[in-house]
Design a protein around this motif. Structure first.
Motif, PDB file in Angstrom:
ATOM      1  N   UNK A 198      12.469  39.276  49.132  1.00 57.33           N
ATOM      2  CA  UNK A 198      12.849  40.517  48.465  1.00 57.33           C
ATOM      3  C   UNK A 198      12.260  41.693  49.219  1.00 57.33           C
ATOM      4  N   UNK A 199      13.140  42.513  49.790  1.00 54.48           N
ATOM      5  CA  UNK A 199      12.657  43.638  50.592  1.00 54.48           C
ATOM      6  C   UNK A 199      12.977  44.985  49.967  1.00 54.48           C
ATOM      7  N   UNK A 200      13.384  45.001  48.700  1.00 60.25           N
ATOM      8  CA  UNK A 200      13.617  46.262  48.008  1.00 60.25           C
ATOM      9  C   UNK A 200      13.337  46.082  46.524  1.00 60.25           C
ATOM     10  N   UNK A 201      13.005  47.194  45.864  1.00 54.77           N
ATOM     11  CA  UNK A 201      12.774  47.131  44.421  1.00 54.77           C
ATOM     12  C   UNK A 201      14.059  46.814  43.675  1.00 54.77           C
ATOM     13  N   UNK A 202      15.202  47.266  44.186  1.00 58.12           N
ATOM     14  CA  UNK A 202      16.474  46.953  43.530  1.00 58.12           C
ATOM     15  C   UNK A 202      16.714  45.445  43.516  1.00 58.12           C
ATOM     16  N   UNK A 203      16.407  44.785  44.621  1.00 54.29           N
ATOM     17  CA  UNK A 203      16.545  43.331  44.692  1.00 54.29           C
ATOM     18  C   UNK A 203      15.560  42.653  43.747  1.00 54.29           C
ATOM     19  N   UNK A 204      14.323  43.138  43.747  1.00 52.25           N
ATOM     20  CA  UNK A 204      13.305  42.576  42.858  1.00 52.25           C
ATOM     21  C   UNK A 204      13.722  42.719  41.400  1.00 52.25           C
ATOM     22  N   UNK A 205      14.189  43.895  41.012  1.00 57.05           N
ATOM     23  CA  UNK A 205      14.587  44.124  39.630  1.00 57.05           C
ATOM     24  C   UNK A 205      15.711  43.178  39.214  1.00 57.05           C
ATOM     25  N   UNK A 206      16.663  42.955  40.113  1.00 58.64           N
ATOM     26  CA  UNK A 206      17.769  42.045  39.802  1.00 58.64           C
ATOM     27  C   UNK A 206      17.278  40.616  39.633  1.00 58.64           C
ATOM     28  N   UNK A 207      16.334  40.216  40.457  1.00 58.18           N
ATOM     29  CA  UNK A 207      15.782  38.867  40.364  1.00 58.18           C
ATOM     30  C   UNK A 207      14.996  38.686  39.068  1.00 58.18           C
ATOM     31  N   UNK A 208      14.214  39.693  38.708  1.00 65.53           N
ATOM     32  CA  UNK A 208      13.441  39.637  37.467  1.00 65.53           C
ATOM     33  C   UNK A 208      14.371  39.455  36.268  1.00 65.53           C
ATOM     34  N   UNK A 236      22.181  43.941  22.437  1.00 63.72           N
ATOM     35  CA  UNK A 236      20.833  43.835  22.991  1.00 63.72           C
ATOM     36  C   UNK A 236      20.892  43.340  24.440  1.00 63.72           C
ATOM     37  N   UNK A 237      19.941  43.839  25.223  1.00 65.39           N
ATOM     38  CA  UNK A 237      19.773  43.369  26.597  1.00 65.39           C
ATOM     39  C   UNK A 237      19.401  41.884  26.586  1.00 65.39           C
ATOM     40  N   UNK A 238      18.353  41.511  25.896  1.00 60.71           N
ATOM     41  CA  UNK A 238      17.985  40.122  25.692  1.00 60.71           C
ATOM     42  C   UNK A 238      17.628  39.345  26.941  1.00 60.71           C
ATOM     43  N   UNK A 239      17.111  40.034  27.962  1.00 62.90           N
ATOM     44  CA  UNK A 239      16.730  39.401  29.231  1.00 62.90           C
ATOM     45  C   UNK A 239      15.371  39.956  29.650  1.00 62.90           C
ATOM     46  N   UNK A 240      14.795  39.433  30.728  1.00 65.65           N
ATOM     47  CA  UNK A 240      13.577  40.071  31.242  1.00 65.65           C
ATOM     48  C   UNK A 240      13.862  41.527  31.607  1.00 65.65           C
ATOM     49  N   UNK A 241      12.881  42.393  31.357  1.00 67.16           N
ATOM     50  CA  UNK A 241      13.056  43.826  31.596  1.00 67.16           C
ATOM     51  C   UNK A 241      12.344  44.210  32.890  1.00 67.16           C
ATOM     52  N   UNK A 242      13.059  44.670  33.897  1.00 70.44           N
ATOM     53  CA  UNK A 242      12.408  45.075  35.149  1.00 70.44           C
ATOM     54  C   UNK A 242      11.689  46.404  34.997  1.00 70.44           C
ATOM     55  N   UNK A 243      10.962  46.784  36.033  1.00 70.09           N
ATOM     56  CA  UNK A 243      10.297  48.078  36.046  1.00 70.09           C
ATOM     57  C   UNK A 243      11.311  49.214  36.093  1.00 70.09           C
ATOM     58  N   UNK A 244      10.819  50.430  35.822  1.00 77.14           N
ATOM     59  CA  UNK A 244      11.691  51.605  35.775  1.00 77.14           C
ATOM     60  C   UNK A 244      11.002  52.760  36.484  1.00 77.14           C
ATOM     61  N   UNK A 245      11.730  53.391  37.394  1.00 80.06           N
ATOM     62  CA  UNK A 245      11.174  54.523  38.122  1.00 80.06           C
ATOM     63  C   UNK A 245      11.510  54.441  39.598  1.00 80.06           C
ATOM     64  N   UNK A 246      11.220  55.495  40.343  1.00 77.15           N
ATOM     65  CA  UNK A 246      11.620  55.566  41.745  1.00 77.15           C
ATOM     66  C   UNK A 246      10.886  54.567  42.641  1.00 77.15           C
TER      67      UNK A 246
END
Length: 237
Positions: A1-11, A40-50
């Motif tokens: 994972x080389x980006x936060x967008x990728x990490x958030x999707x994986x989470x 409801x989202x009902x899944x793991x919640x990734x981080x939020x912010x830049x």
């Protein structure tokens, strides 16, 4: 994972903890009466912010009818009401409320995350669930490291969960480990030099739970003071 967008999707696709998967799914199915017409989202919640945040806020875990409903950390519950109002008050958020994941809220130089990404029963993750989720926080810290300069940890659980993650992500945690306390401040030196030798200022703050805010253990001014101090340490205006 080389980006936060990728990490958030994986989470968001993680199913590593059976108890948490069962709980978050059941909550999303049954719902709270006030939100009976919501999906409801009902899944793991990734981080939020830049992705270039200089300040990171670390909580505990998403709320069952807050982040687990909206899909965004600290959104849609009373703890989030307190946190985002304070961020707005000190100039770190575009608006004082966080209602849905598409409400237009922007954070300025700040990212919000948690050591456990699924809503736990009774707001209490087990030590095993905390440890299973830690690699996500480690990777988030590594991706933020080029710009990250300070961290505010909300509550003792988050503090204890985050310290090993800082060590794995490239900072030196003092021995004995620093104790949590509201207003605590600890400097973590970089453990790998010279190219990434940027230290980190770690701040403790009582959690923005209703128990703390309703009783006055944590007042809005106390929270704003910690955020101001951490923002200054991070070099934010």
């Amino acid at each position: 994972m080389d980006s936060l967008a990728d990490l958030d999707a994986r989470i968001a696709d993680c199913v590593a903890c059976p108890r948490l998967v069962a709980w978050r799914t059941e909550v999303a199915r049954v719902k709270r009466a006030a939100f009976a017409d919501r999906t409801y989202w009902g899944r793991p919640v990734p981080g939020f912010g830049p992705a270039d945040a200089r300040l990171l806020i670390v909580g505990l875990a998403p709320a069952a009818h807050g982040g687990n409903r909206t899909g965004r950390m600290f959104t849609g519950d009373r703890s989030g009401d307190v946190l985002y109002q304070a961020l707005y008050d000190v100039g770190l958020a575009s608006q004082p409320t966080a209602v849905t994941a598409d409400d237009g809220l922007e954070l300025y130089g700040v990212r919000v995350t948690a050591p456990v990404h699924c809503a736990p029963p009774a707001n209490k993750p087990t030590p095993g669930e905390r440890d299973t989720c830690r690699p996500w926080l480690v990777q988030e810290l590594r991706l933020l490291r080029p710009t990250l300069r300070s961290v505010v940890v909300l509550g003792a659980f988050g503090w204890q969960a985050a310290l090993p993650a800082f060590a794995e992500a490239g900072w030196t945690v003092p021995r004995p480990r620093p104790a949590f306390g509201h207003g605590a401040r600890v400097h973590l030196d970089a453990s790998d030099a010279p190219e990434s030798a940027t230290g980190l200022d770690l701040f403790g703050c009582f959690h923005v739970s209703q128990r703390n805010t309703f009783t006055g253990r944590l007042t809005p001014e106390m929270l704003r003071e910690v955020l101001r101090t951490a923002a200054t340490a991070a070099g934010l205006p």
